[in-house]
Design a protein around this motif. Structure first.
Motif, PDB file in Angstrom:
ATOM      1  N   LEU A   1       0.647  -1.274  -0.041  1.00 46.65           N
ATOM      2  CA  LEU A   1       0.070   0.047   0.036  1.00 46.65           C
ATOM      3  C   LEU A   1       0.943   1.053   0.172  1.00 46.65           C
ATOM      4  N   THR A   2       0.276   2.430  -0.506  1.00 46.18           N
ATOM      5  CA  THR A   2       1.066   3.601  -0.658  1.00 46.18           C
ATOM      6  C   THR A   2       0.014   4.667  -0.132  1.00 46.18           C
ATOM      7  N   ALA A   3       0.583   5.449   0.734  1.00 44.24           N
ATOM      8  CA  ALA A   3      -0.048   6.717   1.344  1.00 44.24           C
ATOM      9  C   ALA A   3      -0.833   7.403   0.306  1.00 44.24           C
ATOM     10  N   GLY A   4      -1.954   7.668   0.703  1.00 47.40           N
ATOM     11  CA  GLY A   4      -2.922   8.392  -0.317  1.00 47.40           C
ATOM     12  C   GLY A   4      -3.410   7.659  -1.480  1.00 47.40           C
ATOM     13  N   ALA A   5      -3.201   6.389  -1.678  1.00 43.99           N
ATOM     14  CA  ALA A   5      -3.711   5.813  -2.601  1.00 43.99           C
ATOM     15  C   ALA A   5      -4.824   4.447  -2.217  1.00 43.99           C
ATOM     16  N   ALA A   6      -5.315   3.912  -3.291  1.00 40.54           N
ATOM     17  CA  ALA A   6      -6.172   2.803  -2.993  1.00 40.54           C
ATOM     18  C   ALA A   6      -5.208   1.707  -3.184  1.00 40.54           C
ATOM     19  N   LEU A   7      -5.793   0.424  -2.961  1.00 37.17           N
ATOM     20  CA  LEU A   7      -5.019  -0.633  -3.355  1.00 37.17           C
ATOM     21  C   LEU A   7      -4.611  -0.809  -4.734  1.00 37.17           C
ATOM     22  N   PRO A   8      -3.452  -1.275  -5.072  1.00 38.05           N
ATOM     23  CA  PRO A   8      -3.083  -1.053  -6.650  1.00 38.05           C
ATOM     24  C   PRO A   8      -3.997  -2.043  -7.399  1.00 38.05           C
TER      25      PRO A   8
ATOM     26  N   ARG B   1     -18.498   2.503 -22.212  1.00 38.26           N
ATOM     27  CA  ARG B   1     -17.297   2.862 -22.228  1.00 38.26           C
ATOM     28  C   ARG B   1     -16.397   2.404 -21.034  1.00 38.26           C
ATOM     29  N   LEU B   2     -15.506   1.875 -21.345  1.00 36.53           N
ATOM     30  CA  LEU B   2     -14.388   1.375 -20.260  1.00 36.53           C
ATOM     31  C   LEU B   2     -13.555   2.635 -19.887  1.00 36.53           C
ATOM     32  N   VAL B   3     -13.433   3.342 -18.584  1.00 39.18           N
ATOM     33  CA  VAL B   3     -12.827   4.194 -18.311  1.00 39.18           C
ATOM     34  C   VAL B   3     -12.031   4.476 -17.161  1.00 39.18           C
ATOM     35  N   ARG B   4     -11.063   5.316 -16.973  1.00 39.78           N
ATOM     36  CA  ARG B   4     -10.317   5.214 -15.847  1.00 39.78           C
ATOM     37  C   ARG B   4      -9.831   6.804 -15.535  1.00 39.78           C
ATOM     38  N   ALA B   5      -9.452   7.101 -14.458  1.00 30.85           N
ATOM     39  CA  ALA B   5      -8.787   8.502 -13.904  1.00 30.85           C
ATOM     40  C   ALA B   5      -7.376   7.917 -13.732  1.00 30.85           C
ATOM     41  N   PRO B   6      -6.307   8.560 -14.354  1.00 39.31           N
ATOM     42  CA  PRO B   6      -5.064   7.874 -13.876  1.00 39.31           C
ATOM     43  C   PRO B   6      -4.515   8.444 -12.695  1.00 39.31           C
ATOM     44  N   ASP B   7      -5.066   9.278 -12.035  1.00 41.14           N
ATOM     45  CA  ASP B   7      -4.483   9.689 -10.772  1.00 41.14           C
ATOM     46  C   ASP B   7      -5.164   9.456  -9.483  1.00 41.14           C
ATOM     47  N   GLN B   8      -6.576   8.601  -9.818  1.00 45.64           N
ATOM     48  CA  GLN B   8      -7.243   8.067  -8.671  1.00 45.64           C
ATOM     49  C   GLN B   8      -8.057   6.971  -8.850  1.00 45.64           C
ATOM     50  N   ALA B   9      -8.283   6.041  -8.157  1.00 47.80           N
ATOM     51  CA  ALA B   9      -9.288   5.018  -8.280  1.00 47.80           C
ATOM     52  C   ALA B   9     -10.587   5.355  -8.289  1.00 47.80           C
ATOM     53  N   MET B  10     -11.478   4.688  -8.929  1.00 43.12           N
ATOM     54  CA  MET B  10     -12.939   4.937  -8.916  1.00 43.12           C
ATOM     55  C   MET B  10     -13.535   4.521  -7.648  1.00 43.12           C
ATOM     56  N   THR B  11     -13.168   4.677  -6.866  1.00 44.07           N
ATOM     57  CA  THR B  11     -13.835   4.346  -5.288  1.00 44.07           C
ATOM     58  C   THR B  11     -15.041   4.975  -5.229  1.00 44.07           C
TER      59      THR B  11
ATOM     60  N   SER C   1      -9.791   5.530  -1.306  1.00 44.25           N
ATOM     61  CA  SER C   1     -10.143   4.902   0.137  1.00 44.25           C
ATOM     62  C   SER C   1      -9.956   3.316   0.025  1.00 44.25           C
ATOM     63  N   VAL C   2      -9.887   2.748   1.332  1.00 47.93           N
ATOM     64  CA  VAL C   2      -9.707   1.332   1.707  1.00 47.93           C
ATOM     65  C   VAL C   2     -10.940   1.045   2.446  1.00 47.93           C
ATOM     66  N   SER C   3     -11.589   0.134   2.114  1.00 46.85           N
ATOM     67  CA  SER C   3     -12.876  -0.277   2.955  1.00 46.85           C
ATOM     68  C   SER C   3     -12.554  -1.629   3.543  1.00 46.85           C
ATOM     69  N   LEU C   4     -13.043  -1.448   4.991  1.00 46.72           N
ATOM     70  CA  LEU C   4     -13.014  -2.365   5.924  1.00 46.72           C
ATOM     71  C   LEU C   4     -14.327  -2.920   6.513  1.00 46.72           C
TER      72      LEU C   4
ATOM     73  N   GLY D   1     -19.474  -1.496   7.641  1.00 49.17           N
ATOM     74  CA  GLY D   1     -18.084  -1.363   7.416  1.00 49.17           C
ATOM     75  C   GLY D   1     -17.842   0.366   7.523  1.00 49.17           C
ATOM     76  N   VAL D   2     -16.369   0.559   7.098  1.00 51.27           N
ATOM     77  CA  VAL D   2     -15.969   1.988   7.110  1.00 51.27           C
ATOM     78  C   VAL D   2     -14.838   2.125   6.100  1.00 51.27           C
ATOM     79  N   TYR D   3     -14.968   3.216   5.682  1.00 51.52           N
ATOM     80  CA  TYR D   3     -13.975   3.869   4.653  1.00 51.52           C
ATOM     81  C   TYR D   3     -12.710   4.533   5.363  1.00 51.52           C
ATOM     82  N   ALA D   4     -11.336   4.030   4.899  1.00 52.48           N
ATOM     83  CA  ALA D   4     -10.101   4.712   5.500  1.00 52.48           C
ATOM     84  C   ALA D   4      -9.205   5.229   4.283  1.00 52.48           C
ATOM     85  N   ARG D   5      -8.307   6.121   4.685  1.00 56.97           N
ATOM     86  CA  ARG D   5      -7.394   6.496   3.669  1.00 56.97           C
ATOM     87  C   ARG D   5      -6.019   5.921   4.497  1.00 56.97           C
ATOM     88  N   VAL D   6      -5.098   5.668   3.453  1.00 53.13           N
ATOM     89  CA  VAL D   6      -3.822   5.258   3.689  1.00 53.13           C
ATOM     90  C   VAL D   6      -2.837   6.343   4.080  1.00 53.13           C
ATOM     91  N   THR D   7      -2.549   6.489   5.455  1.00 51.18           N
ATOM     92  CA  THR D   7      -1.450   7.303   5.876  1.00 51.18           C
ATOM     93  C   THR D   7      -0.120   7.016   6.180  1.00 51.18           C
TER      94      THR D   7
END
Length: 253
Positions: free
Chosen positions: A26-33, A123-133, A139-142, A232-238
């Motif tokens: 995991l990387t700070a500020g990012a979702a799971l790869p 269409r299959l789309v993405r945002a290169p700088d952020q996951a489509m959570t 976020s990471v969901s628990l 569940g809860v949403y969290a961010r990687v710090t």
């Protein structure tokens, strides 16, 4: 019992498949790869491919309206950049989501398991700088498996915890202990997460992740048992690092 991570899951294409991981970096500020790295914009979506950015889930085909999508499983070949998908009602398919022809093949593959009464996949789309959570932050969901078991008891029905589409399934806690976590930091092995907010649930959770059929009133159980639609809860990687199944969880102040 010590609180620990039992399972780790990611969803490479939002609402279209899940994959279990034994460990993840995991990387700070990012979702799971590769988690929600892609999404399926429907024919009524407002998504600007010339300036791709995070967009609200209403722009995408989701299991809330198309429950059959819940039965998709995925496997990512990270080195090759390819995603393999399976569904009980569709032939297996492997795509490179960056390839235009493969993306078209995927849209055609997903069409027959999308609710015909809803806007269709386009269409299959993405945002290169952020996951489509579902959150506007990465976020990471628990999911607390004791809370899941409480919902099972309320329904009188065995349920797969995969209905909640969480990233981390955790055990060793009291039911609903996670409701006190927003604003707190969790330490999971090398990793630290800041818990941000609870997850309010939608109709996707009423569908069986093996069959894609709606067979459990999860929302009704949450309301009748606890007066809310949260699980569940949403969290961010710090603090980033390697997270493995079995990693212990410590709640910090």
């Amino acid at each position: 019992m010590t609180a620990a991570v039992r399972e780790i899951w990611r969803h490479p294409i939002k609402a279209h498949g899940r994959e279990r991981l034994a460990q993840v970096d995991l990387t700070a500020g990012a979702a799971l790869p590769w988690d929600r790295a892609w999404a399926v914009a429907h024919e009524a979506a407002r998504f600007d491919e010339a300036a791709p950015a995070w967009a609200h889930c209403r722009n995408f085909t989701r299991a809330a309206g198309s429950p059959s999508l819940m039965a998709i499983e995925a496997q990512v070949d990270e080195a090759a950049g390819r995603i393999s998908l399976t569904h009980p009602a569709r032939p297996d398919i492997t795509i490179d989501p960056t390839d235009a022809e493969d993306a078209k093949r995927f849209i055609a593959w997903a069409g027959p398991i999308t609710n015909p009464g809803r806007p269709q996949p386009a269409r299959l789309v993405r945002a290169p700088d952020q996951a489509m959570t579902d959150t506007d932050f990465a976020s990471v969901s628990l999911i607390n498996l004791a809370s899941h078991a409480a919902v099972e008891a309320e329904l009188g029905q065995v349920l797969s915890p995969l209905r909640w589409r969480g990233n981390l399934l955790i055990d060793g806690l009291a039911p609903w202990a996670e409701m006190d976590w927003p604003g707190k930091t969790l330490r999971l092995g090398e990793v630290e997460l800041e818990v941000v907010e609870p997850i309010v649930r939608c109709m996707a959770t009423t569908a069986n992740p093996e069959t894609g059929e709606r067979d459990a009133d999860t929302l009704g159980a949450l309301k009748s048992g606890w007066g809310h639609q949260i699980c569940g809860v949403y969290a961010r990687v710090t603090r980033g690092g390697r997270l493995s199944e079995g990693s212990t969880i410590e709640v910090l102040d």
